[in-house]
Design a protein around this motif. Structure first.
Motif, mmCIF file in Angstrom:
data_model
loop_
_atom_site.group_PDB
_atom_site.id
_atom_site.type_symbol
_atom_site.label_atom_id
_atom_site.label_comp_id
_atom_site.label_asym_id
_atom_site.label_seq_id
_atom_site.Cartn_x
_atom_site.Cartn_y
_atom_site.Cartn_z
ATOM 1 N N ASP A 300 0.864 -1.063 -0.060
ATOM 2 C CA ASP A 300 0.248 -0.026 0.548
ATOM 3 C C ASP A 300 0.982 1.609 0.395
ATOM 4 N N ARG A 301 1.983 1.157 0.868
ATOM 5 C CA ARG A 301 2.922 2.565 0.843
ATOM 6 C C ARG A 301 3.315 2.949 -0.477
ATOM 7 N N LEU A 302 3.977 1.252 -1.489
ATOM 8 C CA LEU A 302 4.727 2.168 -2.538
ATOM 9 C C LEU A 302 3.394 2.626 -3.284
ATOM 10 N N ARG A 303 2.734 1.866 -3.443
ATOM 11 C CA ARG A 303 1.391 1.957 -4.667
ATOM 12 C C ARG A 303 1.326 3.862 -4.090
ATOM 13 N N GLY A 304 1.012 4.115 -3.113
ATOM 14 C CA GLY A 304 0.293 5.465 -2.998
ATOM 15 C C GLY A 304 1.532 6.242 -3.021
ATOM 16 N N LEU A 305 3.044 5.751 -2.873
ATOM 17 C CA LEU A 305 4.049 7.015 -2.837
ATOM 18 C C LEU A 305 4.088 6.770 -4.389
ATOM 19 N N LEU A 306 4.363 5.779 -5.873
ATOM 20 C CA LEU A 306 3.805 6.211 -7.157
ATOM 21 C C LEU A 306 2.795 6.998 -7.404
ATOM 22 N N LEU A 309 4.183 11.004 -6.739
ATOM 23 C CA LEU A 309 4.842 11.379 -7.544
ATOM 24 C C LEU A 309 4.310 11.599 -9.015
ATOM 25 N N THR A 310 3.402 10.809 -9.864
ATOM 26 C CA THR A 310 2.944 10.968 -10.464
ATOM 27 C C THR A 310 1.965 12.010 -11.076
ATOM 28 N N SER A 311 1.158 12.673 -10.086
ATOM 29 C CA SER A 311 0.715 12.399 -9.968
ATOM 30 C C SER A 311 0.376 14.457 -10.821
ATOM 31 N N VAL A 316 7.586 7.486 -14.578
ATOM 32 C CA VAL A 316 8.171 6.802 -13.451
ATOM 33 C C VAL A 316 8.778 5.415 -14.563
ATOM 34 N N ALA A 317 9.994 5.231 -14.441
ATOM 35 C CA ALA A 317 10.599 3.824 -15.715
ATOM 36 C C ALA A 317 11.252 2.903 -14.781
ATOM 37 N N ALA A 318 11.269 1.888 -14.569
ATOM 38 C CA ALA A 318 11.874 0.943 -13.900
ATOM 39 C C ALA A 318 13.494 1.051 -14.135
ATOM 40 N N ALA A 319 14.260 0.542 -13.403
ATOM 41 C CA ALA A 319 16.227 0.071 -13.525
ATOM 42 C C ALA A 319 16.824 -0.958 -13.246
ATOM 43 N N SER A 320 16.735 -1.431 -14.804
ATOM 44 C CA SER A 320 17.410 -3.125 -14.529
ATOM 45 C C SER A 320 15.875 -3.800 -14.129
ATOM 46 N N SER A 321 16.293 -5.482 -14.382
ATOM 47 C CA SER A 321 15.166 -6.351 -14.278
ATOM 48 C C SER A 321 15.694 -7.625 -13.899
ATOM 49 N N PRO A 322 16.070 -8.481 -11.979
ATOM 50 C CA PRO A 322 16.445 -9.058 -12.082
ATOM 51 C C PRO A 322 15.566 -9.524 -11.037
ATOM 52 N N ALA A 323 15.543 -11.542 -11.320
ATOM 53 C CA ALA A 323 14.586 -12.203 -11.729
ATOM 54 C C ALA A 323 13.235 -11.822 -10.145
ATOM 55 N N ARG A 324 14.257 -10.999 -9.004
ATOM 56 C CA ARG A 324 13.256 -10.169 -7.707
ATOM 57 C C ARG A 324 12.205 -9.022 -8.226
ATOM 58 N N ALA A 325 12.252 -8.679 -9.158
ATOM 59 C CA ALA A 325 11.291 -7.690 -9.491
ATOM 60 C C ALA A 325 9.936 -8.512 -9.923
ATOM 61 N N VAL A 326 10.117 -9.670 -10.480
ATOM 62 C CA VAL A 326 8.838 -10.439 -10.795
ATOM 63 C C VAL A 326 7.720 -10.290 -10.437
ATOM 64 N N THR A 327 8.665 -10.426 -8.383
ATOM 65 C CA THR A 327 7.337 -11.126 -7.769
ATOM 66 C C THR A 327 6.822 -8.672 -6.950
ATOM 67 N N LEU A 328 8.077 -8.439 -6.740
ATOM 68 C CA LEU A 328 7.469 -7.047 -6.444
ATOM 69 C C LEU A 328 6.396 -6.524 -7.781
ATOM 70 N N LEU A 329 6.863 -6.615 -8.670
ATOM 71 C CA LEU A 329 5.419 -5.757 -9.653
ATOM 72 C C LEU A 329 4.458 -6.635 -9.592
ATOM 73 N N PRO A 370 18.065 11.676 -24.074
ATOM 74 C CA PRO A 370 16.647 12.833 -24.247
ATOM 75 C C PRO A 370 15.613 12.402 -23.699
ATOM 76 N N GLY A 371 14.561 13.054 -22.951
ATOM 77 C CA GLY A 371 13.107 12.495 -23.129
ATOM 78 C C GLY A 371 13.750 11.811 -21.696
ATOM 79 N N GLN A 372 14.386 11.497 -20.687
ATOM 80 C CA GLN A 372 13.799 10.571 -20.249
ATOM 81 C C GLN A 372 13.128 11.101 -19.260
ATOM 82 N N PRO A 373 12.525 10.212 -17.893
ATOM 83 C CA PRO A 373 11.029 10.295 -17.025
ATOM 84 C C PRO A 373 11.905 10.892 -16.091
ATOM 85 N N GLU A 374 11.619 11.277 -15.287
ATOM 86 C CA GLU A 374 12.125 12.277 -13.478
ATOM 87 C C GLU A 374 12.163 11.260 -12.457
ATOM 88 N N TYR A 375 11.795 9.639 -12.901
ATOM 89 C CA TYR A 375 12.325 9.067 -11.697
ATOM 90 C C TYR A 375 12.740 8.376 -12.321
#
Length: 411
Positions: A300-306, A309-311, A316-329, A370-375
């Motif tokens: 709930d806190r992570l989704r609330g923060l995102l 930030l995007t309001s 927001v983009a993500a950096a790197s994609s390890p196996a552990r990211a599958v569960t988090l996302l 160029p055109g990179q995201p803010e987060y």
């Protein structure tokens, strides 16, 4: 024991107590296109613990022959920090073997799950004869040989006949992956020489619990080890832990040295860590229920923060994609609506879609150009310092979001 109960993967006759359901989760296999994504398979992912041996484990394991089929995505030598880690281990093993009796004796090392061969080549450079075992492995850049199949007791018997006994058998971040732990340990035992040793590295359960690393839970990890759980498993196969070192890799791990009973002097680190684990109460339910409650609050806190930030229209983009990211996302329901893309440097992932959430994976230059995201959301948050430094050097000027153990923004 209730009918249909899940039995402990170590004990075999003790019912496992479920404590953390994480929903339907896919394998950590990156998808080629939308058509493949439409047919993606997922399985229930829940964690439970054994009240006898404290082994934390997946309630419904999926065979490694499904999970590791095809072109495995992880490359051990891709990050500078991990390459240094492997060199340090190779140095330590070389020193250990030079100090053993028997001048001029053969130094033969077998690595199970040898990946891209980074450790094999480091050991070979230090005078070891080496052999890897990996279903997705190939002969390494330095020419180290690899048996291209899944390791089992049957594989070990063939290797023993053709190669002879091993001084050291290694399994780095592999021992938790295999489905049949007892067959695996039978193979290790048969392959080791009388004074040989089995050296493994695995996530360390107390570190994972303390720092809320629920993203360590994914189908490829069937078990999550404490020393208590490892000793219980090894004892069933006539092996004993004679040394254990806590190491910082992957957000908190242990390097465990095991051998035949009585073959090695037992280091004081073993009793010290076991006493510490006894104080944590790893065979009781309370520590796991507390962890599960913290996981739900974190989502709930992570989704609330995102959302916050995007309001204002920030991206927001993500950096790197390890196996552990599958569960988090997937557990936090973060897909293309929340994350524009995931940047990567691995050629095995670029141009594909993330498992389950189907976020496009692009070259890192898109995040830093160029055109990179803010987060940038750091999915490899456990190496945040290294990743932030690298991305700043490449040109990313925005802010970083570190998701765990507590969501925070770093300017």
């Amino acid at each position: 024991m209730s009918e249909g109960a899940t039995l402990c993967q170590t004990c075999g006759d003790v019912a496992v107590t479920e404590f953390l359901p994480l929903g339907e989760q896919p394998a950590c296999l990156f998808l080629e296109n939308e058509a493949q994504a439409a047919n993606e398979q997922a399985w229930p992912l829940s964690l439970g613990f054994c009240p006898r041996c404290s082994l934390v484990q997946i309630m419904e394991p999926v065979s490694e022959r499904i999970l590791f089929s095809g072109d495995y995505h992880h490359l051990a030598g891709l990050t500078g920090g991990y390459r240094l880690h492997l060199r340090g281990l190779a140095d330590e093993l070389a020193e250990l073997h030079e100090s053993r009796p028997g001048a001029g004796r053969r130094h033969f090392a077998v690595e199970i799950g040898s990946n891209d061969g980074s450790l094999l080549d480091e050991l070979a450079a230090r005078g070891f004869e080496v052999l890897g075992v990996d279903p997705n492995g190939e002969v390494t850049p330095a020419g180290s040989r690899v048996v291209k199949e899944y390791f089992s007791a049957q594989t070990a018997a063939r290797m023993l006949e053709t190669e002879g006994p091993a001084d050291v058998v290694l399994a780095l971040n592999t021992f938790a992956h295999i489905t049949n732990m007892h067959d695996f340990l039978d193979g290790v035992r048969s392959l080791m020489g009388d004074d040989g040793m089995f050296v493994s590295e695995s996530h360390y359960l107390p570190d994972l619990l303390e720092t809320l690393q629920y993203d360590f839970a994914y189908h490829e990890h069937a078990r999550y080890y404490s020393l208590t759980a490892l000793q219980a498993a090894f004892e069933l196969h006539g092996l004993e832990v004679f040394r254990i070192d806590r190491i910082p890799t992957h957000g908190g791990s242990v390097r465990v040295y095991a051998g035949f009973k009585g073959a090695h002097e037992v280091h004081g680190s073993v009793a010290a860590l076991r006493e510490e684990e006894d104080r944590l109460g790893l065979t009781g339910e309370a520590v796991y229920q507390k962890f599960a409650a913290r996981v739900q609050e974190h989502r709930d806190r992570l989704r609330g923060l995102l959302d916050e930030l995007t309001s204002d229209g920030s991206r927001v983009a993500a950096a790197s994609s390890p196996a552990r990211a599958v569960t988090l996302l997937n557990y936090c329901s973060l897909g293309p609506a929340e994350i524009d893309f995931i940047s990567e440097i691995s050629p095995r992932k670029i141009g594909k879609l993330s498992p389950g959430t189907h976020i496009p994976i692009v070259h890192q230059e898109r995040l830093c150009g160029p055109g990179q995201p803010e987060y940038a959301l750091l999915l490899s948050w456990h190496i945040a310092e290294e990743l932030i430094s690298r991305l700043r050097e490449e040109g990313f000027t925005g802010k970083f979001i570190v998701p765990l153990p507590e969501p925070e923004v770093i300017g």
